[in-house]
Every structure is written in structure tokens, then in C-alpha cells.
Design a protein around this motif. Structure first.
Motif, PDB file in Angstrom:
ATOM      1  N   ALA A  96      33.930  40.777 -10.437  1.00  0.00           N
ATOM      2  CA  ALA A  96      33.369  40.888 -11.791  1.00  0.00           C
ATOM      3  C   ALA A  96      32.653  39.596 -12.178  1.00  0.00           C
ATOM      4  O   ALA A  96      31.540  39.621 -12.724  1.00  0.00           O
ATOM      5  CB  ALA A  96      34.478  41.193 -12.796  1.00  0.00           C
ATOM      6  N   GLY A  97      33.275  38.482 -11.883  1.00  0.00           N
ATOM      7  CA  GLY A  97      32.673  37.192 -12.208  1.00  0.00           C
ATOM      8  C   GLY A  97      31.416  36.947 -11.393  1.00  0.00           C
ATOM      9  O   GLY A  97      30.381  36.522 -11.930  1.00  0.00           O
ATOM     10  N   LEU A  98      31.502  37.221 -10.097  1.00  0.00           N
ATOM     11  CA  LEU A  98      30.353  36.984  -9.216  1.00  0.00           C
ATOM     12  C   LEU A  98      29.142  37.802  -9.641  1.00  0.00           C
ATOM     13  O   LEU A  98      28.009  37.318  -9.606  1.00  0.00           O
ATOM     14  CB  LEU A  98      30.741  37.331  -7.767  1.00  0.00           C
ATOM     15  CG  LEU A  98      31.628  36.287  -7.060  1.00  0.00           C
ATOM     16  CD1 LEU A  98      32.204  36.842  -5.759  1.00  0.00           C
ATOM     17  CD2 LEU A  98      30.838  35.001  -6.792  1.00  0.00           C
ATOM     18  N   GLU A  99      29.406  39.035 -10.076  1.00  0.00           N
ATOM     19  CA  GLU A  99      28.311  39.900 -10.509  1.00  0.00           C
ATOM     20  C   GLU A  99      27.561  39.312 -11.708  1.00  0.00           C
ATOM     21  O   GLU A  99      26.345  39.298 -11.751  1.00  0.00           O
ATOM     22  CB  GLU A  99      28.864  41.270 -10.918  1.00  0.00           C
ATOM     23  CG  GLU A  99      28.348  42.411 -10.068  1.00  0.00           C
ATOM     24  CD  GLU A  99      29.178  43.654 -10.295  1.00  0.00           C
ATOM     25  OE1 GLU A  99      29.150  44.204 -11.414  1.00  0.00           O
ATOM     26  OE2 GLU A  99      29.911  44.044  -9.349  1.00  0.00           O
ATOM     27  N   VAL A 100      28.336  38.835 -12.666  1.00  0.00           N
ATOM     28  CA  VAL A 100      27.723  38.237 -13.851  1.00  0.00           C
ATOM     29  C   VAL A 100      26.939  36.985 -13.466  1.00  0.00           C
ATOM     30  O   VAL A 100      25.806  36.776 -13.917  1.00  0.00           O
ATOM     31  CB  VAL A 100      28.795  37.880 -14.905  1.00  0.00           C
ATOM     32  CG1 VAL A 100      28.171  37.124 -16.072  1.00  0.00           C
ATOM     33  CG2 VAL A 100      29.504  39.136 -15.402  1.00  0.00           C
ATOM     34  N   LEU A 101      27.526  36.169 -12.612  1.00  0.00           N
ATOM     35  CA  LEU A 101      26.867  34.918 -12.220  1.00  0.00           C
ATOM     36  C   LEU A 101      25.588  35.190 -11.427  1.00  0.00           C
ATOM     37  O   LEU A 101      24.639  34.402 -11.481  1.00  0.00           O
ATOM     38  CB  LEU A 101      27.823  34.049 -11.388  1.00  0.00           C
ATOM     39  CG  LEU A 101      28.989  33.423 -12.167  1.00  0.00           C
ATOM     40  CD1 LEU A 101      29.961  32.712 -11.214  1.00  0.00           C
ATOM     41  CD2 LEU A 101      28.479  32.430 -13.219  1.00  0.00           C
ATOM     42  N   ARG A 102      25.581  36.306 -10.696  1.00  0.00           N
ATOM     43  CA  ARG A 102      24.372  36.649  -9.940  1.00  0.00           C
ATOM     44  C   ARG A 102      23.221  36.921 -10.912  1.00  0.00           C
ATOM     45  O   ARG A 102      22.117  36.449 -10.727  1.00  0.00           O
ATOM     46  CB  ARG A 102      24.633  37.886  -9.075  1.00  0.00           C
ATOM     47  CG  ARG A 102      23.958  37.781  -7.719  1.00  0.00           C
ATOM     48  CD  ARG A 102      24.296  38.859  -6.711  1.00  0.00           C
ATOM     49  NE  ARG A 102      25.162  39.935  -7.109  1.00  0.00           N
ATOM     50  CZ  ARG A 102      26.407  40.120  -6.639  1.00  0.00           C
ATOM     51  NH1 ARG A 102      26.941  39.253  -5.795  1.00  0.00           N
ATOM     52  NH2 ARG A 102      27.122  41.152  -7.026  1.00  0.00           N
ATOM     53  N   GLU A 103      23.547  37.647 -11.985  1.00  0.00           N
ATOM     54  CA  GLU A 103      22.522  37.957 -12.993  1.00  0.00           C
ATOM     55  C   GLU A 103      22.134  36.737 -13.811  1.00  0.00           C
ATOM     56  O   GLU A 103      20.987  36.548 -14.163  1.00  0.00           O
ATOM     57  CB  GLU A 103      23.027  39.042 -13.961  1.00  0.00           C
ATOM     58  CG  GLU A 103      22.858  40.450 -13.444  1.00  0.00           C
ATOM     59  CD  GLU A 103      23.458  41.456 -14.428  1.00  0.00           C
ATOM     60  OE1 GLU A 103      23.257  41.300 -15.642  1.00  0.00           O
ATOM     61  OE2 GLU A 103      24.159  42.378 -13.956  1.00  0.00           O
ATOM     62  N   ASP A 104      23.142  35.927 -14.167  1.00  0.00           N
ATOM     63  CA  ASP A 104      22.891  34.773 -15.032  1.00  0.00           C
ATOM     64  C   ASP A 104      23.840  33.634 -14.660  1.00  0.00           C
ATOM     65  O   ASP A 104      24.958  33.545 -15.159  1.00  0.00           O
ATOM     66  CB  ASP A 104      23.099  35.171 -16.508  1.00  0.00           C
ATOM     67  CG  ASP A 104      22.943  33.983 -17.442  1.00  0.00           C
ATOM     68  OD1 ASP A 104      22.514  32.907 -16.975  1.00  0.00           O
ATOM     69  OD2 ASP A 104      23.250  34.139 -18.639  1.00  0.00           O
ATOM     70  N   PRO A 105      23.369  32.734 -13.805  1.00  0.00           N
ATOM     71  CA  PRO A 105      24.239  31.640 -13.330  1.00  0.00           C
ATOM     72  C   PRO A 105      24.715  30.736 -14.472  1.00  0.00           C
ATOM     73  O   PRO A 105      25.708  30.033 -14.330  1.00  0.00           O
ATOM     74  CB  PRO A 105      23.340  30.854 -12.371  1.00  0.00           C
ATOM     75  CG  PRO A 105      22.181  31.753 -12.061  1.00  0.00           C
ATOM     76  CD  PRO A 105      22.014  32.652 -13.245  1.00  0.00           C
TER      77      PRO A 105
END
Lengths: 453, 453
Positions: free
Chosen positions: B188-197
Motif C-alpha cells: 500500500a505504501g509503495l503504491e502511493v510512493l510510486r504515484e507521489d514520492p
């Protein structure tokens, strides 16, 4: 277990231990003439009512109604039995604490701040200047000044100023102006900066700065957060409440423990009990705890010394490390003061109280256990009391005794969390002071003047 | 004026408003099947006792003795009349507050944290994972876990993680492990960071991360600090105590005000009074206050939505801004949640409570006045209640009425001083949300499922 008092049970007077002492402290001396100071010498700094309290020998001094009304925001404070802490220690002793962290400043300092602001307001003062170490005293005075519409200016020891931005912020929230000390706003500050531009400051330096500002303007006064008789006097509401609270649960302390920076916290909780003892009541052991890195009571010299770095203040008869001594930058900023109040010093000299010096790591070990078990994060100053509590409880257990121990939890550590982080990360260090260094600074403490005083 | 209760007067049970409701909330739906969830769906996350509480229709649920014993460290909490604040406002109304800032976490969150940790411990759980916004919930759970020897892992919304280092520190002091969320520890965290680091995170994201970690290990559970029925239930100790305290001084509130993030704070203080009203007792207006920058109650859609960003949690029938909505980075981190609990939502829908949305500058104006007059620095969340109190008091004065107002001072702001600094320095900004933006996110709230639920 918490023992509350009704607001109507709040003390009606401050208790003055001077009335019960056989050996009263010697008088303060004028910094230049070395003669006992008179009221006129102090009027540039303090309102007359506080000067009268400073020299009073009356046992009881009434607390003004307005002061009691503001006290009622945070007093009476609870007396609490630390059952879960006792259990974690596995001790047979009973451990009680008086919790002073519920005040607007998060410490006992509000008790005297409100009283001092009131007396200044009564005398038409417009502004109060002060110093602060850890920030608790400055916060308390900021709040108190806001209650009376007084301006408040605070010289904050640089070490704390940098380490505790939230402390600055809370003082500003209450409306105060805050300077890092040593500052370039005063001669005293400039002198220190000339010698050491990176000085972390000390309470002694900050006092010099505040006094210098105060004497320049007749509508501005100075206020001190500890050391002086009238400050200790105001804190006796703590011990008086505790006595009544113990009465309600049929207990009485065998041992009273508090940290000692200038002495007001310690005096506040212990003097009412010591007075009781002096008047023929129950006996009690009172232990003042100081940091091993600022050991005036255990390694200082008893004599006359200045209260500040620059020698602006009267000389006081006290245990001192010398007014040039700058303690290592430990986290208990409120205990980084070179001298102990005349009253506490006299009591120690006369064997009516005891002193103990403890290194900060032992203090934080006790503080962390307390936080985890009782849910209150103690200020680093209060951790010194806690370490001594642990020592006394263990000692009693070893001797097969069961003691009732009271300590003053003088404030919370919400603005000192960086200290806990350092401790948890193993970054906290203890400081051993060499006797040679101590002797060098202590040379400025005058024992000769004791005969003259 | 403070009204204390004896520890023996602490409530013996949690109050469940479901028992008194004509329209009970629709059931939560399974995130994939969209069918009502059964207990088995929830066992990877919660102990059975909490699942049973979640669906209980019993009016009273007994508080375990061990929980009450730990409560006694900070409960009963005082009910206080804010006389000096009233005076500063010049109002004829009486303003009372319940002060929940004296708990180990400095907020009401400890009430449910202790209960949740207890039930998890009873069921053999070893570790609890959770999210935290402002840090109050994470702190409360850290303390609670320490009482039962449970491990605690906290995903802290990055905005707060960076803004509040002391909050991290206090959780670590109580023994917890703290991660900045979104983290690279979960899908879940990685997905968000992929979209917006540079994502500042949100409660919705942090919940997804915590749930993801919890479901992977049978000895690890998840805990939520608000929103769910059982959480609201535990907070009702606040209102129950307040009711008894009012009784002691022969008063009763006309208006009850609390901030609303997920709803537990608001429910805690108001539900016992609303229950009284529903059973034919005195009438009371209860007002939930939300930030204008996260206005689910006043501008959200009533329908089924996920509790988290990634859609791992059951869908709840609630007022929501849409689970993808990320509120502006206001200082009241605890109110930055896209939905309101099913119970609070149902009550609002049925006209049993009111809602109000206020911008943060108005909130801090009220909070600063309160700090200066009452000596307690409120958490930014609590400032929302205070702003509404000021509005209601003024309104009553204009109408020539005299109201008795109760608000929940849910926590102190000692770890939010940077917010006060920003406010004092004029750096705080209000956020206007365009309807178009809100509509975009609200499209994910399903009103169709309401018929099915």
C-alpha cells in the motif's frame, strides 16, 4: 490511587520556615559594600511586598484572594500513590508523589510566578524581566503576566533555547518575548560573548542579563524563579496540601525527596513537614537531589557568593560551586545552577536535611520506568528525585523495612522529549567533575564574609 | 471551578447507544463481496471480544477490572468550568469542559487504547499494529501496549511524522516502533510512493499499511483509534463521568460540542447525553465540529465507502468525502480523515446531532484565548470545539439567552506548538475547497449499496 482536595481546601497562607529555625540564614550582602542589604537596595528589582516577604520572620503569610483564584486553575494538585511503579520495582515501600505537572507551565513554577506577578501588578509595574534555564520558569512567568496584563521578557539559556524550540513557542503563546542568552542586548551578555562566542550560557549569565535590563527602567522589575526566600515561601503550598492529603488517608511520609536546582521545588514540598518536625511533630528525612555534574550541596563550599555570573546580585550565604562555574550541558536545565538557596543551605549545614548527587543516566533509567508504569513522562529534573526514590526503596527492602516515600513530581517532560530520545538511543553521557576544576571555581566563594555577615 | 470524582465513581460499563436507536446503522460490507461482514471476516484484525462489541445491541458492556485499574491512572477526568474564559468572552453563558489531556497520551485516545490492548492480550496476541495522524492515538496505544507487555508498531502520517518529532519520541519512550507513512514496508505504501514520492500521507493510507502488516501474521492484530462502534463505545466513559459531575453541581448542558475526526471523541462525550434524551430525558443539542478543509459531515456524501485508501477495510455506511480524498495539511492532524463513523453519520442523517465546519484560523484564535485565560494549551483538534463554543456563546448573548455549554477538551497541544508558532507569526492559512474537487472524490462513495446493505 489519587487523593484530591477540594478547592476550598487550598492553603490560605504561605508557610515561612524562618519562624521555626533556631539558626536563621545570615543576611544577604550588598555586592559592592559587602554590608547587609536593606529594602532600598532591592526596590529597583522587586516590589516592596516581596522584599518584606524576603526578610519576614512571620510563620504565616496570607495568600491574596486573586492569587488563590488563579491557583484554582491548577491547584490543589493531586497526591498520587504510584502503585504500578511500586509493583515494577517490587518494593514493599509506599511511594507517593505530588504532581505539579498539571499547571499552565507544566511545573511547580506557576505557584510563585502567579504570586510575584500579582504583587508587581499591585505596585504598578508594567513589565517583568527574567531568566529561564529549562524553560519552565519562563513559561510560568509568561502565563502569570498574561493574567495581569503585564509585559514579560525572558532571557533563555542558549543551550535550552536551541534544544527546546517548543518551550520558546509556549512562552510566546502566552505573550512573552524570548531572547537567547548570552545575548547582545546587555553588557553582561556581550562580555560573555566576547570571551566565548559559542557560549551555551548558564542561569548565572541569564540572571545578569535580566537584572541589567530591569534596573534601567523604573516601571520594569525583575523576577527570580528560585533561590530567594520569598520564592521558596510561595512553593510551600505544595507541602501544605500534601500534608492534608496524607492526613485524609492516614499516612505520613518517612522520607521526602525532591530535585534541587535553586531550592524552591525542594523547599516547597519539604518545608511544611520540616517545620512540623521542628515544632516537635513527627520526624522526617528530607533529601535534596542534585545532578552529579552540578554538585553544590555535596561538593560545593558554604560561604557568600553572588547569585549571578556578573556579580550584580546581592551575595548570599549558601553552598556554591562559584558563580563562574558553568555546568556541563545536561538535560536537566533547571538544575544547572551554581548555588543553593540560603535557606536550603542553612538546613543542610545544620543537618536538618540531606543531599545526594546522581548522574543523569541513572536518573533517566528511573524516569523511563516511571513513564511506562505510571503514564506520566517526568521532566529530567524530576528524574533526579525518582532515581533517589529507587535508591531509598531498594535500601529499605534490603533492610527489611517498609518506608512511606513522598517525592515531588515537579513537572512533565513534554518539552524535553529530545532528552528521552538521546537516552533511548544511548547518546546520554555522564560527566565526572575533577576536584581540581571544582576547587578553581569554588575559590570565589567567600568564607571570610561569613564572620562579617 | 473543577468537579472531581472519586475513583470509585468511575463508570462500571461502556454505554452502547445502539440499544437506544430507532434507526440503527446499516451493517459493514465485505470489501470484495459487498455482502455484510461476519465475525470470521474480522478475526485476522481484531480479538473476538471487540468483534462482539462491534455488533452488540446491549445497552451496557462491563468494563474489565484490569482496564479500570489502568484507567485510574488518569480517570475520572475533571469537569471544569472555564470561568476566566467566560469572563474574557464577556458571555452570560456557562462554559464547562471535560479535560482529557491528563492521560498518558495527553488525549482521550487512552480510553480505548487500554481497552483494546487488554482484549488483545486476553486472546494471546503478541503485537498490535496501527496508524496515527497527529500522534495522539499512536501514543495512547504505545502506552497501553506497554501495560500488557505487547509489541506496538505505528504507521505515522508523514506530515505529522516530520512536523512532530517529539510525538515520535514519546511513542518510542513507551516502547513502540514508529514508521513514516507512506513507507516502503508495505504494498500500500509503495503504491502511493510510486504515484507521489513526496506524499505527505493520510490516515487512509496509514490504515492500509497497518492492516496489510497485521493480516500477514496470526499473532499480530490491528487496532483503530476511532470510527468503529467499539471504539466509540469505549469513549463513553467521558460522557458518563460528565453526567455525574453535572449532577453534583446541579447543572445540565444545553449544548455539547466536540471536534470530529472519525467520531470517537464526539461520541464519547455526547452519546450518554443523547441516550438520555432518546430514553425520554432532557433534550440536548450536540454539535460535531470538523475542519472546513475536511468537511465530510457538511459537504460529504452519505453512502458506503472504504475506511482506508487501498480498499482493504470493510465498507461502512457513512458521510464520506471519498476514500481517495487527501485533505490539505492543516495542523489538526487528527481531523484529517475522509469519513465519519457509521454511528455519528446515522445520528446526523436522522437529525439527532448537528455538524459545523470551521476554518483553522478561527479555531486557533479561540484556542489562544483559552490558553491565555485557562492556562491549558489545547490541541489543534480541540480548538475546533472551542471555536464553536465561542460561536454558540455569542449567539446566545445576542439572543439574550444563557446557555450551559459542555465541550470536550480532548487533548493538550504540547506536541503541536509549531502550529501555535505558525499562528502567532501569521503563517497559518485557511483552505477553501472547490465543489468540483469534492465531487470528483465523492464519486467513489456508493449510494447504491445503501439499498443492499
Amino acid at each position: 490511587m489519587k487523593i484530591y482536595l477540594d478547592s476550598r481546601e487550598m492553603p490560605s497562607h504561605f508557610y515561612n520556615i524562618v519562624a521555626d529555625l533556631t539558626n536563621r540564614p545570615l543576611p544577604p550582602l550588598h555586592p559592592q559594600t559587602k554590608k547587609p542589604v536593606g529594602p532600598a537596595d532591592l526596590t529597583p528589582l522587586f516590589p516592596m511586598e516581596l522584599i518584606l516577604q524576603e526578610v519576614s520572620t512571620a510563620r504565616k503569610i496570607p495568600i491574596p484572594e486573586t492569587v488563590r483564584e488563579i491557583y484554582s486553575l491548577f491547584r490543589p494538585s493531586p497526591l498520587v500513590r504510584a502503585l504500578r511503579f511500586e509493583k515494577a520495582l517490587g518494593t514493599r515501600s509506599k511511594i507517593f508523589f505530588k504532581y505539579e505537572g498539571g499547571s499552565p507551565s507544566g511545573s511547580h513554577k506557576a505557584n510563585t510566578a502567579v504570586a510575584q506577578a500579582y504583587y508587581n501588578k499591585q505596585e504598578g509595574v508594567k513589565k517583568i524581566v527574567t531568566e529561564t534555564g529549562a524553560g519552565q520558569w519562563g513559561t510560568a512567568l509568561s502565563f502569570a503576566c498574561a493574567q495581569f496584563g503585564l509585559e514579560c521578557e525572558v532571557f533563555m539559556v542558549k543551550g535550552s533555547y536551541d534544544q527546546k524550540p517548543y518551550r520558546r513557542s509556549i512562552m510566546q503563546t502566552f505573550g512573552a518575548t524570548v531572547h537567547s542568552s548570552p545575548s547582545n542586548l546587555t553588557q553582561a551578555g556581550l562580555e560573555v560573548l566576547r570571551e566565548d562566542p559559542d557560549s551555551l550560557g548558564s542561569l548565572g549569565i541569564a540572571i545578569s542579563e535580566a537584572v541589567e535590563v530591569a534596573v534601567q527602567d523604573p516601571s520594569t522589575h525583575y523576577a527570580l524563579g528560585s533561590v530567594l526566600n520569598h520564592v521558596l515561601l510561595h512553593q510551600t503550598v505544595i507541602g501544605q496540601e500534601a500534608m492534608l492529603q496524607f492526613e485524609k488517608v492516614n499516612e505520613y511520609p518517612d522520607i521526602i525527596i525532591a530535585p534541587l536546582g535553586g531550592g524552591s521545588n525542594f523547599a516547597g514540598v519539604s518545608f511544611p513537614f520540616i517545620g512540623e518536625m521542628l515544632r516537635g511533630g513527627k520526624s522526617v528525612r528530607s533529601i535534596a537531589v542534585e545532578p552529579a555534574s552540578c554538585p553544590k550541596l555535596t561538593r560545593g563550599v558554604f560561604g557568600y557568593d553572588f547569585g549571578d555570573k556578573s556579580g550584580y546580585t546581592p551575595m548570599l550565604p549558601m553552598y556554591s560551586l562559584g558563580h563562574d562555574f558553568i555546568p556541563p550541558g545536561i538535560h536537566a536545565g533547571g538544575l544547572r545552577y551554581h548555588g543553593a538557596s540560603a535557606l536550603c543551605s542553612q538546613l543542610l549545614k545544620d543537618g536538618l536535611i540531606e543531599a545526594s548527587a546522581i548522574q543523569q543516566i541513572e536518573c533517566f533509567e528511573a524516569g523511563l520506568l516511571f513513564a511506562k508504569t505510571e503514564g506520566i513522562i517526568p521532566a529530567p529534573e524530576a528524574n533526579h528525585a525518582l532515581a533517589q526514590v529507587v535508591r531509598e526503596a531498594k535500601q529499605a527492602d534490603e533492610e527489611g523495612k517498609e518506608k512511606t516515600i513522598l517525592f515531588n513530581l515537579c513537572g512533565h517532560g513534554h518539552f524535553d522529549m529530545s532528552a528521552y530520545t538521546d537516552f533511548i538511543q544511548g547518546k546520554l553521557v555522564d560527566h565526572e567533575l575533577e576536584q581540581e576544576l571544582l576547587s578553581k571555581y569554588a575559590a570565589s566563594v567567600s568564607t571570610d564574609l561569613l564572620n562579617q555577615g
